[in-house]
Scaffold this motif. Structure first.
Motif, PDB file in Angstrom:
ATOM      1  N   LEU A   1       0.844  -1.193   0.000  1.00 46.73           N
ATOM      2  CA  LEU A   1       0.000   0.000   0.000  1.00 46.73           C
ATOM      3  C   LEU A   1       0.885   1.251   0.000  1.00 46.73           C
ATOM      4  CD1 LEU A   1      -3.065   0.550   0.155  1.00 46.73           C
ATOM      5  CD2 LEU A   1      -2.800   0.743   2.631  1.00 46.73           C
ATOM      6  N   PRO A   2       0.772   2.112  -1.010  1.00 46.53           N
ATOM      7  CA  PRO A   2       1.589   3.327  -1.023  1.00 46.53           C
ATOM      8  C   PRO A   2       0.995   4.408  -0.118  1.00 46.53           C
ATOM      9  CG  PRO A   2       0.207   3.265  -2.972  1.00 46.53           C
ATOM     10  CD  PRO A   2      -0.072   1.986  -2.212  1.00 46.53           C
ATOM     11  N   GLN A   3       1.835   5.246   0.444  1.00 45.84           N
ATOM     12  CA  GLN A   3       1.364   6.413   1.190  1.00 45.84           C
ATOM     13  C   GLN A   3       1.218   7.568   0.217  1.00 45.84           C
ATOM     14  OE1 GLN A   3       2.384   7.406   5.236  1.00 45.84           O
ATOM     15  NE2 GLN A   3       4.027   5.904   5.200  1.00 45.84           N
ATOM     16  N   GLY A   4       0.083   8.249   0.260  1.00 50.03           N
ATOM     17  CA  GLY A   4      -0.114   9.397  -0.610  1.00 50.03           C
ATOM     18  C   GLY A   4      -1.417   9.385  -1.379  1.00 50.03           C
ATOM     19  N   PRO A   5      -1.813   8.270  -2.016  1.00 53.72           N
ATOM     20  CA  PRO A   5      -3.089   8.240  -2.728  1.00 53.72           C
ATOM     21  C   PRO A   5      -4.282   8.345  -1.770  1.00 53.72           C
ATOM     22  CG  PRO A   5      -1.620   6.535  -3.554  1.00 53.72           C
ATOM     23  CD  PRO A   5      -0.992   7.077  -2.306  1.00 53.72           C
ATOM     24  N   PRO A   6      -5.391   8.918  -2.228  1.00 56.88           N
ATOM     25  CA  PRO A   6      -6.561   9.084  -1.342  1.00 56.88           C
ATOM     26  C   PRO A   6      -7.238   7.777  -0.964  1.00 56.88           C
ATOM     27  CG  PRO A   6      -7.065   9.770  -3.590  1.00 56.88           C
ATOM     28  CD  PRO A   6      -5.583   9.548  -3.540  1.00 56.88           C
ATOM     29  N   THR A   7      -6.942   6.691  -1.672  1.00 56.24           N
ATOM     30  CA  THR A   7      -7.532   5.390  -1.349  1.00 56.24           C
ATOM     31  C   THR A   7      -6.810   4.684  -0.212  1.00 56.24           C
ATOM     32  OG1 THR A   7      -6.166   4.545  -3.162  1.00 56.24           O
ATOM     33  CG2 THR A   7      -8.500   4.929  -3.640  1.00 56.24           C
ATOM     34  N   SER A   8      -5.560   5.074   0.059  1.00 60.34           N
ATOM     35  CA  SER A   8      -4.738   4.306   0.995  1.00 60.34           C
ATOM     36  C   SER A   8      -5.210   4.350   2.444  1.00 60.34           C
ATOM     37  CB  SER A   8      -3.276   4.755   0.894  1.00 60.34           C
ATOM     38  OG  SER A   8      -2.718   4.331  -0.335  1.00 60.34           O
ATOM     39  N   PRO A   9      -5.679   5.494   2.975  1.00 57.99           N
ATOM     40  CA  PRO A   9      -6.116   5.481   4.379  1.00 57.99           C
ATOM     41  C   PRO A   9      -7.247   4.485   4.647  1.00 57.99           C
ATOM     42  CG  PRO A   9      -5.740   7.726   3.672  1.00 57.99           C
ATOM     43  CD  PRO A   9      -5.635   6.874   2.445  1.00 57.99           C
ATOM     44  N   PHE A  10      -8.242   4.430   3.766  1.00 58.68           N
ATOM     45  CA  PHE A  10      -9.334   3.467   3.957  1.00 58.68           C
ATOM     46  C   PHE A  10      -8.803   2.041   3.924  1.00 58.68           C
ATOM     47  CE2 PHE A  10     -12.393   0.490   2.157  1.00 58.68           C
ATOM     48  CZ  PHE A  10     -13.465   0.632   3.022  1.00 58.68           C
ATOM     49  N   LEU A  11      -7.951   1.736   2.947  1.00 57.37           N
ATOM     50  CA  LEU A  11      -7.415   0.384   2.833  1.00 57.37           C
ATOM     51  C   LEU A  11      -6.525   0.044   4.026  1.00 57.37           C
ATOM     52  CD1 LEU A  11      -6.656   0.419  -0.991  1.00 57.37           C
ATOM     53  CD2 LEU A  11      -8.504  -0.805   0.174  1.00 57.37           C
ATOM     54  N   ALA A  12      -5.791   1.033   4.535  1.00 56.42           N
ATOM     55  CA  ALA A  12      -4.987   0.813   5.736  1.00 56.42           C
ATOM     56  C   ALA A  12      -5.887   0.491   6.925  1.00 56.42           C
ATOM     57  CB  ALA A  12      -4.135   2.046   6.034  1.00 56.42           C
ATOM     58  N   ASN A  13      -7.039   1.139   6.976  1.00 54.49           N
ATOM     59  CA  ASN A  13      -7.980   0.870   8.073  1.00 54.49           C
ATOM     60  C   ASN A  13      -8.562  -0.533   8.004  1.00 54.49           C
ATOM     61  OD1 ASN A  13      -7.953   3.150   9.733  1.00 54.49           O
ATOM     62  ND2 ASN A  13      -9.355   4.279   8.408  1.00 54.49           N
ATOM     63  N   ILE A  14      -8.973  -0.970   6.812  1.00 58.94           N
ATOM     64  CA  ILE A  14      -9.647  -2.277   6.736  1.00 58.94           C
ATOM     65  C   ILE A  14      -8.664  -3.438   6.758  1.00 58.94           C
ATOM     66  CG2 ILE A  14     -11.612  -1.275   5.511  1.00 58.94           C
ATOM     67  CD1 ILE A  14     -10.592  -2.709   2.967  1.00 58.94           C
ATOM     68  N   ALA A  15      -7.396  -3.180   6.412  1.00 55.77           N
ATOM     69  CA  ALA A  15      -6.414  -4.275   6.376  1.00 55.77           C
ATOM     70  C   ALA A  15      -6.189  -4.885   7.751  1.00 55.77           C
ATOM     71  CB  ALA A  15      -5.087  -3.778   5.803  1.00 55.77           C
ATOM     72  N   ALA A  16      -6.425  -4.104   8.809  1.00 52.72           N
ATOM     73  CA  ALA A  16      -6.164  -4.584  10.169  1.00 52.72           C
ATOM     74  C   ALA A  16      -7.428  -4.999  10.912  1.00 52.72           C
ATOM     75  CB  ALA A  16      -5.425  -3.508  10.966  1.00 52.72           C
ATOM     76  N   LEU A  17      -8.568  -5.042  10.235  1.00 58.86           N
ATOM     77  CA  LEU A  17      -9.819  -5.339  10.949  1.00 58.86           C
ATOM     78  C   LEU A  17      -9.853  -6.741  11.537  1.00 58.86           C
ATOM     79  CD1 LEU A  17     -12.555  -3.623   8.724  1.00 58.86           C
ATOM     80  CD2 LEU A  17     -11.660  -2.870  10.947  1.00 58.86           C
ATOM     81  N   THR A  18      -9.251  -7.708  10.854  1.00 57.21           N
ATOM     82  CA  THR A  18      -9.227  -9.066  11.412  1.00 57.21           C
ATOM     83  C   THR A  18      -8.366  -9.111  12.668  1.00 57.21           C
ATOM     84  OG1 THR A  18      -9.506  -9.996   9.200  1.00 57.21           O
ATOM     85  CG2 THR A  18      -8.717 -11.478  10.905  1.00 57.21           C
ATOM     86  N   MET A  19      -7.223  -8.440  12.635  1.00 57.26           N
ATOM     87  CA  MET A  19      -6.393  -8.316  13.835  1.00 57.26           C
ATOM     88  C   MET A  19      -7.181  -7.622  14.946  1.00 57.26           C
ATOM     89  SD  MET A  19      -2.972  -6.001  14.435  1.00 57.26           S
ATOM     90  CE  MET A  19      -3.984  -4.506  14.455  1.00 57.26           C
ATOM     91  N   ASP A  20      -7.859  -6.520  14.583  1.00 62.98           N
ATOM     92  CA  ASP A  20      -8.661  -5.784  15.561  1.00 62.98           C
ATOM     93  C   ASP A  20      -9.687  -6.679  16.239  1.00 62.98           C
ATOM     94  OD1 ASP A  20      -7.333  -3.450  14.917  1.00 62.98           O
ATOM     95  OD2 ASP A  20      -8.931  -2.661  13.649  1.00 62.98           O
ATOM     96  N   SER A  21     -10.329  -7.543  15.457  1.00 60.82           N
ATOM     97  CA  SER A  21     -11.379  -8.397  16.005  1.00 60.82           C
ATOM     98  C   SER A  21     -10.842  -9.288  17.119  1.00 60.82           C
ATOM     99  CB  SER A  21     -11.978  -9.250  14.881  1.00 60.82           C
ATOM    100  OG  SER A  21     -12.997 -10.077  15.375  1.00 60.82           O
ATOM    101  N   GLU A  22      -9.668  -9.850  16.915  1.00 56.46           N
ATOM    102  CA  GLU A  22      -9.068 -10.690  17.956  1.00 56.46           C
ATOM    103  C   GLU A  22      -8.673  -9.864  19.173  1.00 56.46           C
ATOM    104  OE1 GLU A  22      -6.238 -13.730  17.160  1.00 56.46           O
ATOM    105  OE2 GLU A  22      -6.827 -13.910  15.052  1.00 56.46           O
TER     106      GLU A  22
END
Length: 266
Positions: free
Chosen positions: A143-164
Motif C-alpha cells: 500500500l503506497p502512502q499518498g493516494p486518497p484510497t490508501s487510508p481506507f485500505l490501511a484501516n480495513i487491512a487490520a480489521l481481522t487483527m482488531d477483532s481478535e
C-alpha cells in the motif's frame, strides 16, 4: 458491495479497458518524495510517499468518493474517518488510570496487496472486482502512502487483527481504539499481564510493532497528539513549546490555538 466489473465501471465512469491501460503504465502514474523524521542511532530516518497523479489520481479520487467513503467502519477505528480524529480517539481513554500504547512499524509497507485483496473480499466485493481494485490501489506489492484510497485500505487491512484484540480486551475490561497504525488501550484496572497477548496477536497477523513507541503506564499518557489525564485532555509538552517559541509562525500559532480549544471542548 460491488459484485461485478460492470457495476464498477458504472461507479467510476471508466471502462475496464481504460483501467487496464492505466495498469500497463502504472509506474508512470506515481511520484516519490520523502519527509525527514529525525535521527535514530546516528542514521537519518525518512518517511517515504508515493502519491498518484494524472488519470490514476482521478481514478483514486473516484474510488474513494464513490465507493470507500460510503462504507461504515467500526467505532474503534478512529483515524482518517469523517467526524473522527485524534481528539475523539484520545477521549475514549480519558478517565482510565492504566494505559498502553504501541504502533505498527512501517505499517503501509506491511500492508501487502494480498492483505488488501482479502480485506476487500471480507467486505463483500466480488473476486474480479477485488482483483482489479487491488491492482489499482497498491504499488510494488504494498500500500503506497499518498493516494486518497490508501487510508481506507490501511484501516480495513487490520480489521481481522482488531477483532481478535477486541475479543481479548472485552474479556479483561480494556478499551481499545486504533488510529491508523497507533494502537491505544486503557482500563480502570491494571492489565499489564494482557500486553504480551496483545503483541502476540499483532505478530500473528504479519505486522510488527515499534519497540520505541511501545509503553505501558499508570497515569497520564500522550495518545495520538493529546495528553490524556484522568479527567481532561490537554496539549503535549512539545505542542506547548512550539506555541510559545518565538520562531513559530503566526498562522501556525493560530492553528495550535484552535487545536487547544478543541481539547478543552472534548
Amino acid at each position: 458491495m460491488i459484485d461485478s466489473i460492470n457495476d464498477l465501471e458504472a461507479r467510476l465512469g471508466y471502462s475496464k479497458q481504460e483501467l487496464v491501460a492505466l495498469l500497463d503504465e502504472l509506474p508512470n502514474y506515481y511520484y516519490h518524495f520523502s519527509n525527514y523524521k529525525g535521527i535514530e542511532k546516528g542514521i537519518e530516518k525518512l518517511r517515504h510517499y508515493n502519491p498518484s497523479r494524472g488519470c490514476l489520481r482521478d481514478v483514486h479520487n473516484r474510488i474513494h468518493d464513490r465507493i470507500f467513503s460510503r462504507i461504515a467502519l467500526p467505532e474503534h477505528v478512529q483515524g482518517c474517518i469523517l467526524g473522527r480524529g485524534n481528539i475523539t480517539n484520545a477521549k475514549y481513554h480519558q478517565g482510565k488510570r492504566y494505559k498502553f500504547h504501541t504502533d505498527l512499524r512501517s505499517y503501509f509497507d506491511y500492508v501487502s496487496n494480498r492483505m488488501v485483496y482479502n480485506a476487500l473480499r471480507r467486505l463483500g466485493f466480488s473476486q474480479k472486482v477485488c482483483h482489479l481494485l487491488t491492482r489499482l490501489t497498491t504499488f510494488r506489492g504494498h500500500l503506497p502512502q499518498g493516494p486518497p484510497t490508501s487510508p481506507f485500505l490501511a484501516n480495513i487491512a487490520a480489521l481481522t487483527m482488531d477483532s481478535e484484540i477486541l475479543d481479548l480486551c472485552r474479556a479483561y475490561g480494556v478499551t481499545y481504539t486504533r488510529y491508523v497504525d497507533d494502537l491505544c488501550f486503557s482500563s480502570v484496572s491494571d492489565f499489564q499481564l494482557v500486553v504480551p497477548a496483545i503483541l502476540a496477536i499483532v505478530n500473528k497477523h504479519d505486522f510488527r510493532y515499534g519497540h520505541k513507541k511501545t509503553y505501558y503506564k499508570k497515569g497520564p499518557l500522550e495518545i495520538t497528539g493529546a495528553r490524556v489525564d484522568n479527567n481532561r485532555l490537554s496539549p503535549t509538552a512539545r505542542q506547548i513549546e512550539k506555541y510559545i517559541s518565538p520562531e513559530t509562525l503566526p498562522h501556525t500559532r493560530k492553528g495550535l490555538e484552535a487545536y487547544f480549544a478543541g481539547l478543552d471542548n472534548a
